[in-house]
Design a protein around this motif. Structure first.
Motif, PDB file in Angstrom:
ATOM      1  N   LYS A   1       0.333  -0.470   0.159  1.00  0.00           N
ATOM      2  CA  LYS A   1      -0.068   0.298   0.258  1.00  0.00           C
ATOM      3  C   LYS A   1       0.574   1.386   0.056  1.00  0.00           C
ATOM      4  O   LYS A   1       0.037   2.245   0.040  1.00  0.00           O
ATOM      5  N   ILE A   2       2.400   1.087  -0.351  1.00  0.00           N
ATOM      6  CA  ILE A   2       2.954   2.231   0.108  1.00  0.00           C
ATOM      7  C   ILE A   2       3.671   2.210  -1.886  1.00  0.00           C
ATOM      8  O   ILE A   2       3.969   1.705  -2.145  1.00  0.00           O
ATOM      9  N   GLY A   3       3.555   3.429  -1.566  1.00  0.00           N
ATOM     10  CA  GLY A   3       4.328   4.287  -3.301  1.00  0.00           C
ATOM     11  C   GLY A   3       5.844   3.520  -3.175  1.00  0.00           C
ATOM     12  O   GLY A   3       6.002   3.529  -1.920  1.00  0.00           O
ATOM     13  N   ALA A   4       6.570   3.737  -3.966  1.00  0.00           N
ATOM     14  CA  ALA A   4       7.581   2.742  -4.203  1.00  0.00           C
ATOM     15  C   ALA A   4       8.874   3.837  -3.793  1.00  0.00           C
ATOM     16  O   ALA A   4       9.567   3.242  -3.138  1.00  0.00           O
ATOM     17  N   ASP A   5       8.365   5.236  -3.956  1.00  0.00           N
ATOM     18  CA  ASP A   5       9.552   6.015  -3.376  1.00  0.00           C
ATOM     19  C   ASP A   5       9.827   5.984  -1.733  1.00  0.00           C
ATOM     20  O   ASP A   5      10.784   5.259  -1.603  1.00  0.00           O
ATOM     21  N   GLU A   6       8.441   5.758  -0.950  1.00  0.00           N
ATOM     22  CA  GLU A   6       8.554   5.746  -0.033  1.00  0.00           C
ATOM     23  C   GLU A   6       8.964   4.535   0.593  1.00  0.00           C
ATOM     24  O   GLU A   6       9.479   4.414   1.475  1.00  0.00           O
ATOM     25  N   LEU A   7       8.886   4.091  -0.460  1.00  0.00           N
ATOM     26  CA  LEU A   7       9.005   2.067  -0.106  1.00  0.00           C
ATOM     27  C   LEU A   7      10.592   1.815  -0.388  1.00  0.00           C
ATOM     28  O   LEU A   7      10.889   1.865   1.554  1.00  0.00           O
ATOM     29  N   LYS A   8      10.975   1.815  -0.820  1.00  0.00           N
ATOM     30  CA  LYS A   8      12.530   2.365  -1.208  1.00  0.00           C
ATOM     31  C   LYS A   8      13.149   3.431   0.232  1.00  0.00           C
ATOM     32  O   LYS A   8      14.534   2.727   0.301  1.00  0.00           O
ATOM     33  N   LYS A   9      12.647   4.561   0.541  1.00  0.00           N
ATOM     34  CA  LYS A   9      12.937   5.090   1.831  1.00  0.00           C
ATOM     35  C   LYS A   9      13.041   4.053   3.101  1.00  0.00           C
ATOM     36  O   LYS A   9      14.209   4.328   3.505  1.00  0.00           O
ATOM     37  N   MET A  10      11.954   4.090   2.720  1.00  0.00           N
ATOM     38  CA  MET A  10      11.669   2.987   4.326  1.00  0.00           C
ATOM     39  C   MET A  10      13.169   1.852   4.166  1.00  0.00           C
ATOM     40  O   MET A  10      13.503   1.362   5.244  1.00  0.00           O
ATOM     41  N   GLU A  11      12.763   0.880   3.305  1.00  0.00           N
ATOM     42  CA  GLU A  11      13.893   0.301   3.341  1.00  0.00           C
ATOM     43  C   GLU A  11      15.355   0.458   3.088  1.00  0.00           C
ATOM     44  O   GLU A  11      16.138   0.092   4.638  1.00  0.00           O
TER      45      GLU A  11
ATOM     46  N   GLY B   1      18.357  -5.398  -2.854  1.00  0.00           N
ATOM     47  CA  GLY B   1      17.010  -4.732  -2.797  1.00  0.00           C
ATOM     48  C   GLY B   1      15.766  -5.326  -3.145  1.00  0.00           C
ATOM     49  O   GLY B   1      15.724  -6.281  -3.023  1.00  0.00           O
ATOM     50  N   GLY B   2      14.873  -4.641  -2.795  1.00  0.00           N
ATOM     51  CA  GLY B   2      13.501  -5.165  -2.636  1.00  0.00           C
ATOM     52  C   GLY B   2      13.215  -4.634  -3.809  1.00  0.00           C
ATOM     53  O   GLY B   2      13.350  -4.904  -4.943  1.00  0.00           O
ATOM     54  N   ALA B   3      12.450  -4.772  -4.212  1.00  0.00           N
ATOM     55  CA  ALA B   3      11.008  -5.092  -5.856  1.00  0.00           C
ATOM     56  C   ALA B   3      11.345  -3.728  -6.534  1.00  0.00           C
ATOM     57  O   ALA B   3      11.525  -4.292  -7.989  1.00  0.00           O
ATOM     58  N   PHE B   4      11.382  -3.088  -6.387  1.00  0.00           N
ATOM     59  CA  PHE B   4      11.933  -1.511  -6.863  1.00  0.00           C
ATOM     60  C   PHE B   4      13.107  -1.297  -6.625  1.00  0.00           C
ATOM     61  O   PHE B   4      13.474  -0.039  -7.122  1.00  0.00           O
ATOM     62  N   GLY B   5      13.719  -2.004  -6.168  1.00  0.00           N
ATOM     63  CA  GLY B   5      15.185  -1.701  -6.221  1.00  0.00           C
ATOM     64  C   GLY B   5      15.841  -0.866  -5.136  1.00  0.00           C
ATOM     65  O   GLY B   5      14.992  -1.275  -4.304  1.00  0.00           O
ATOM     66  N   VAL B   6      16.824  -0.409  -5.245  1.00  0.00           N
ATOM     67  CA  VAL B   6      17.762   0.767  -3.764  1.00  0.00           C
ATOM     68  C   VAL B   6      17.451   2.089  -3.823  1.00  0.00           C
ATOM     69  O   VAL B   6      17.699   2.434  -4.918  1.00  0.00           O
ATOM     70  N   HIS B   7      17.313   2.546  -2.611  1.00  0.00           N
ATOM     71  CA  HIS B   7      16.997   4.078  -2.948  1.00  0.00           C
ATOM     72  C   HIS B   7      18.376   5.045  -2.819  1.00  0.00           C
ATOM     73  O   HIS B   7      19.490   4.072  -2.739  1.00  0.00           O
ATOM     74  N   LYS B   8      17.968   6.423  -3.093  1.00  0.00           N
ATOM     75  CA  LYS B   8      19.756   6.237  -3.902  1.00  0.00           C
ATOM     76  C   LYS B   8      20.408   6.440  -1.912  1.00  0.00           C
ATOM     77  O   LYS B   8      21.726   6.898  -2.905  1.00  0.00           O
ATOM     78  N   THR B   9      20.230   6.857  -1.512  1.00  0.00           N
ATOM     79  CA  THR B   9      20.971   7.241  -0.230  1.00  0.00           C
ATOM     80  C   THR B   9      22.002   5.965   0.219  1.00  0.00           C
ATOM     81  O   THR B   9      22.859   5.813   0.314  1.00  0.00           O
ATOM     82  N   VAL B  10      21.075   4.576  -0.489  1.00  0.00           N
ATOM     83  CA  VAL B  10      21.935   3.589  -0.354  1.00  0.00           C
ATOM     84  C   VAL B  10      23.460   3.454  -1.294  1.00  0.00           C
ATOM     85  O   VAL B  10      23.957   3.208  -1.222  1.00  0.00           O
ATOM     86  N   LEU B  11      22.554   3.910  -1.965  1.00  0.00           N
ATOM     87  CA  LEU B  11      23.426   3.677  -3.940  1.00  0.00           C
ATOM     88  C   LEU B  11      24.972   4.675  -3.319  1.00  0.00           C
ATOM     89  O   LEU B  11      26.663   4.473  -3.153  1.00  0.00           O
TER      90      LEU B  11
END
Length: 157
Positions: free
Chosen positions: A46-56, A105-115
């Motif tokens: 239920k979370i958008g891809a960008d928000e999900l990547k940030k949480m991960e 990473g997760g289904a949508f990849g990883v957030h830029k902070t991790v990269l």
């Protein structure tokens, strides 16, 4: 040196679990090895891809130690031969790196902070694989790299 495999998602599926366990046991003859399955946030669907990547990302970055050598598996990363992966692992050992963390990473990849935090971004293939299979391929390739470093028969050069 220790190697850690981190994957965001669910526990190993039975169809890959036996292979992952086999290669993990083999790797442990060369390096200490840990697997960590980082659970996706609750209600991830239920979370958008960008928000999900940030949480991960927040979860991953909280787990990392400042001197961990982070290799993120990413489709835009550098492609390596098995020999080049072996060289990278040996280079980390020579530099007295205490732990290499390979992150799936997760289904949508990883957030830029991790990269940004990563020391290296590695693309296993231009093909897309299910995350469960990536775990198995990663374990096999790291084992292969270990045998290359020891000049053992597993990798036919």
């Amino acid at each position: 040196m220790k190697i850690a495999f981190w994957s965001i998602g669910k526990p190993h599926e039975p169809y890959v679990k036996q292979g992952i366990e086999d290669f993990s046991k083999r790797i442990s003859h060369y390096f200490g090895l840990d697997w960590e399955i980082v659970p996706s946030p609750k209600n991830a669907g239920k979370i958008g891809a960008d928000e999900l990547k940030k949480m991960e990302a927040d979860s991953i970055l909280a787990r990392l130690q400042k001197d961990d050598f982070l290799i993120v598996l990413d489709e835009r990363g550098q492609q390596l031969t098995s020999e080049a992966l072996a060289v990278q692992i040996q280079s980390c050992a020579n530099a007295a790196i205490k732990k290499i963390v390979f992150l799936i990473g997760g289904a949508f990849g990883v957030h830029k902070t991790v990269l940004t935090r990563s020391n290296m971004q590695w693309c296993l293939s231009k093909l897309v694989f299910p995350h469960q299979l990536v775990r198995l391929i990663l374990a096999e390739q790291v084992y292969r790299a270990c045998t290359i470093l020891k000049n053992e028969k597993y990798h036919h050069q």
